[in-house]
Design a protein around this motif. Structure first.
Motif, PDB file in Angstrom:
ATOM      1  N   ILE A 144      -9.485 -11.039  -8.231  1.00  0.00           N
ATOM      2  CA  ILE A 144      -8.551 -10.258  -7.414  1.00  0.00           C
ATOM      3  C   ILE A 144      -8.753  -8.765  -7.650  1.00  0.00           C
ATOM      4  O   ILE A 144      -8.840  -7.976  -6.697  1.00  0.00           O
ATOM      5  N   THR A 145      -8.826  -8.333  -8.907  1.00  0.00           N
ATOM      6  CA  THR A 145      -8.955  -6.906  -9.185  1.00  0.00           C
ATOM      7  C   THR A 145     -10.307  -6.369  -8.731  1.00  0.00           C
ATOM      8  O   THR A 145     -10.406  -5.224  -8.283  1.00  0.00           O
ATOM      9  N   GLU A 146     -11.357  -7.184  -8.838  1.00  0.00           N
ATOM     10  CA  GLU A 146     -12.666  -6.740  -8.349  1.00  0.00           C
ATOM     11  C   GLU A 146     -12.627  -6.498  -6.837  1.00  0.00           C
ATOM     12  O   GLU A 146     -13.122  -5.468  -6.353  1.00  0.00           O
ATOM     13  N   LEU A 147     -12.020  -7.423  -6.100  1.00  0.00           N
ATOM     14  CA  LEU A 147     -11.914  -7.264  -4.648  1.00  0.00           C
ATOM     15  C   LEU A 147     -10.973  -6.114  -4.298  1.00  0.00           C
ATOM     16  O   LEU A 147     -11.216  -5.366  -3.342  1.00  0.00           O
ATOM     17  N   ALA A 183     -14.972  -2.137 -16.797  1.00  0.00           N
ATOM     18  CA  ALA A 183     -13.908  -1.979 -17.784  1.00  0.00           C
ATOM     19  C   ALA A 183     -12.553  -1.735 -17.133  1.00  0.00           C
ATOM     20  O   ALA A 183     -11.526  -2.254 -17.593  1.00  0.00           O
ATOM     21  N   GLN A 184     -12.528  -0.946 -16.057  1.00  0.00           N
ATOM     22  CA  GLN A 184     -11.256  -0.655 -15.413  1.00  0.00           C
ATOM     23  C   GLN A 184     -10.657  -1.914 -14.785  1.00  0.00           C
ATOM     24  O   GLN A 184      -9.442  -2.126 -14.812  1.00  0.00           O
ATOM     25  N   ARG A 185     -11.502  -2.770 -14.216  1.00  0.00           N
ATOM     26  CA  ARG A 185     -11.008  -4.022 -13.637  1.00  0.00           C
ATOM     27  C   ARG A 185     -10.389  -4.902 -14.717  1.00  0.00           C
ATOM     28  O   ARG A 185      -9.342  -5.521 -14.514  1.00  0.00           O
ATOM     29  N   VAL A 195      -0.428   2.908  -1.898  1.00  0.00           N
ATOM     30  CA  VAL A 195      -1.824   2.643  -1.535  1.00  0.00           C
ATOM     31  C   VAL A 195      -2.356   1.476  -2.366  1.00  0.00           C
ATOM     32  O   VAL A 195      -2.992   0.544  -1.843  1.00  0.00           O
ATOM     33  N   VAL A 196      -2.083   1.495  -3.657  1.00  0.00           N
ATOM     34  CA  VAL A 196      -2.525   0.416  -4.531  1.00  0.00           C
ATOM     35  C   VAL A 196      -1.895  -0.904  -4.100  1.00  0.00           C
ATOM     36  O   VAL A 196      -2.566  -1.940  -4.018  1.00  0.00           O
ATOM     37  N   HIS A 197      -0.612  -0.881  -3.805  1.00  0.00           N
ATOM     38  CA  HIS A 197       0.095  -2.099  -3.390  1.00  0.00           C
ATOM     39  C   HIS A 197      -0.560  -2.719  -2.167  1.00  0.00           C
ATOM     40  O   HIS A 197      -0.794  -3.936  -2.122  1.00  0.00           O
ATOM     41  N   ARG A 198      -0.873  -1.905  -1.186  1.00  0.00           N
ATOM     42  CA  ARG A 198      -1.450  -2.425   0.069  1.00  0.00           C
ATOM     43  C   ARG A 198      -2.770  -3.142  -0.194  1.00  0.00           C
ATOM     44  O   ARG A 198      -2.975  -4.269   0.270  1.00  0.00           O
ATOM     45  N   HIS A 199      -3.638  -2.541  -0.949  1.00  0.00           N
ATOM     46  CA  HIS A 199      -4.966  -3.123  -1.144  1.00  0.00           C
ATOM     47  C   HIS A 199      -4.956  -4.238  -2.193  1.00  0.00           C
ATOM     48  O   HIS A 199      -5.738  -5.195  -2.091  1.00  0.00           O
ATOM     49  N   LEU A 200      -4.052  -4.150  -3.175  1.00  0.00           N
ATOM     50  CA  LEU A 200      -3.960  -5.213  -4.170  1.00  0.00           C
ATOM     51  C   LEU A 200      -3.467  -6.511  -3.536  1.00  0.00           C
ATOM     52  O   LEU A 200      -4.014  -7.599  -3.790  1.00  0.00           O
ATOM     53  N   PHE A 201      -2.449  -6.401  -2.688  1.00  0.00           N
ATOM     54  CA  PHE A 201      -1.919  -7.618  -2.092  1.00  0.00           C
ATOM     55  C   PHE A 201      -2.846  -8.169  -1.016  1.00  0.00           C
ATOM     56  O   PHE A 201      -2.900  -9.385  -0.800  1.00  0.00           O
ATOM     57  N   ALA A 202      -3.611  -7.313  -0.390  1.00  0.00           N
ATOM     58  CA  ALA A 202      -4.630  -7.813   0.533  1.00  0.00           C
ATOM     59  C   ALA A 202      -5.675  -8.611  -0.238  1.00  0.00           C
ATOM     60  O   ALA A 202      -6.146  -9.660   0.232  1.00  0.00           O
ATOM     61  N   ILE A 245      -5.140 -10.221  -3.113  1.00  0.00           N
ATOM     62  CA  ILE A 245      -4.500 -11.463  -3.559  1.00  0.00           C
ATOM     63  C   ILE A 245      -4.538 -12.513  -2.452  1.00  0.00           C
ATOM     64  O   ILE A 245      -4.882 -13.676  -2.682  1.00  0.00           O
ATOM     65  N   VAL A 246      -4.213 -12.098  -1.235  1.00  0.00           N
ATOM     66  CA  VAL A 246      -4.220 -13.030  -0.104  1.00  0.00           C
ATOM     67  C   VAL A 246      -5.624 -13.535   0.170  1.00  0.00           C
ATOM     68  O   VAL A 246      -5.852 -14.730   0.406  1.00  0.00           O
ATOM     69  N   ASP A 247      -6.613 -12.632   0.116  1.00  0.00           N
ATOM     70  CA  ASP A 247      -7.996 -13.039   0.382  1.00  0.00           C
ATOM     71  C   ASP A 247      -8.496 -14.040  -0.662  1.00  0.00           C
ATOM     72  O   ASP A 247      -9.217 -14.984  -0.329  1.00  0.00           O
ATOM     73  N   VAL A 248      -8.123 -13.845  -1.929  1.00  0.00           N
ATOM     74  CA  VAL A 248      -8.629 -14.710  -2.990  1.00  0.00           C
ATOM     75  C   VAL A 248      -7.875 -16.039  -3.043  1.00  0.00           C
ATOM     76  O   VAL A 248      -8.477 -17.110  -3.161  1.00  0.00           O
ATOM     77  N   LEU A 249      -6.554 -15.997  -2.933  1.00  0.00           N
ATOM     78  CA  LEU A 249      -5.754 -17.210  -3.108  1.00  0.00           C
ATOM     79  C   LEU A 249      -5.460 -17.942  -1.800  1.00  0.00           C
ATOM     80  O   LEU A 249      -5.016 -19.093  -1.824  1.00  0.00           O
TER      81      LEU A 249
END
Length: 399
Positions: A24-27, A53-55, A100-107, A109-113
């Protein structure tokens, strides 16, 4: 506190999210930088991104926060949040960036799960995100207020007024704020500043460097280690730029001081152990300056590990400061070329006396800090009395 409605949902889905959090974090970062390339160019550490490392750090912090919410309701990992918030403030992170982080993080999550992200699951994890984000925003706003500035407004121009080659790989830079009558902002011993440089490709990359000297000095000193390329890590863009191109008279963009590896405000004396390895010596020197200024009377042991005496930056200052303390002492380990009075090998506290009630401060590579912490706990030092600083993403929580 996580709501009663969301708690069982997060608890039930935590294993699934935790197992996929790396993907999820990589995507997430791929999506984020595709939409906002300026963030990778001018805010995020490109070296840490390339090495992953950041991921790892982001995945670890999310997993740790969510786990704390469901396993210890009514509490939160404040030490972790403060450490992240100090780093964010040093970079100039603003509240709007959390959207901005919220928008792309949840996108991501949806793509992976996929279909596993039902509306109920999405709402529960949305609550987790904003509990963490709003906690960080509140801490960061308080840090900005302490510096008398708005979010992201701590940057100033500083002139390089001194440069000393400490070792083959470490250079000390003396900095003074630009402007008539300008004075350095006060800082607490153990804190760091961010330094922003413009690289050859136009990127404005940022790195953090601990402040070395006394808090009342009229200039500020940082120590910069040249980060050479490793088997899995690229060469440090900023450290190599500072070594190769920055000289006396040049100007750097520098942030206000931040960081939570600081001595307690309570002046009551307790035994101290300051353990460092490599360039981790820099915040320890600042702590030693402060202990000398306070007239600290309890035992203080400065422990350091390095490749060799020639690689041990600022050793003379470390020796001088401990010598000014009522009960100061040093113990140094070198992997090679150890001289009389020093030890050969890695830092090993097995035969070192650690007084009851000792407070320990650690800074250095993660394996070093984990090993020293384990040795201290085995000697009876309370876990709450072991404090640490990580140069770069905090992978301790990701481990």
């Amino acid at each position: 506190m996580l709501s009663e409605k969301s708690t069982p949902v997060v608890r039930a889905t935590l294993p699934v999210v935790g197992a996929a959090i790396g993907e999820i974090t990589e995507l997430f970062y791929a999506k984020l930088f595709e939409a906002h390339p300026e963030l990778l160019r001018d805010l995020f550490n490109r070296g840490n991104q390339a090495a992953g490392a950041q991921r790892q750090a982001l995945a670890g912090s999310i997993a740790a926060f969510a786990t704390r919410l469901v396993e210890q309701p009514g509490t939160r990992p404040d030490a972790m949040l403060r450490r992240i918030a100090h780093k964010h403030a040093s970079l100039g992170v603003a509240p709007a960036q959390y959207d901005v982080v919220h928008r792309h993080l949840f996108a991501a999550i949806v793509d992976v799960l996929g279909e596993a992200v039902t509306p109920e699951v999405a709402a529960a994890w949305d609550e987790v995100y904003w509990l963490m984000a709003n906690a960080l925003i509140a801490i960061e706003q308080g840090l900005y207020a302490e510096q008398g500035c708005l979010s992201g407004g701590t940057w100033r121009d500083w002139e390089v007024v001194g440069r000393t080659e400490e070792t083959a790989d470490v250079v000390s830079l003396l900095l003074r704020p630009v402007g008539e009558g300008a004075r350095p902002l006060p800082f607490r011993a153990g804190q760091y500043v961010s330094v922003q440089v413009e690289l050859a490709d136009g990127a404005r990359q940022i790195r953090q460097y601990s402040l070395v000297g006394a808090a009342d000095a009229t200039v500020r000193q940082i120590g910069v280690k040249r980060e050479r390329a490793g088997a899995t890590t690229p060469a440090g863009e900023v450290s190599n730029h500072l070594h190769d191109h920055v000289r006396v008279g040049d100007t750097l963009r520098v942030s206000a001081p931040f960081g939570d590896l600081t001595l307690a405000e309570d002046p009551a004396d307790r035994p101290m152990l300051l353990a460092s390895a490599g360039i981790g010596v820099t915040p320890m020197l600042s702590l030693l300056h402060e202990l000398v200024a306070r007239g600290h009377r309890q035992p203080v042991l400065a422990v350091h590990g390095d490749r060799s005496p020639a690689d041990h930056a600022l050793r003379a200052e470390q020796d001088t400061l401990t010598g000014k303390l009522t009960a100061g002492a040093t113990a140094f380990w070198y992997e090679r070329d150890a001289t009389s009075g020093d030890r050969t090998g890695l830092v090993d506290l097995g035969e070192i006396e650690v007084p009851a009630g000792t407070v320990a401060y650690l800074c250095g590579p993660l394996p070093f800090m984990r090993a020293v912490r384990a040795q201290l706990l085995a000697k009876g030092v309370a876990a709450a009395d072991v404090h640490y600083e990580v140069f770069g993403p905090d992978l301790w929580i990701a481990g």
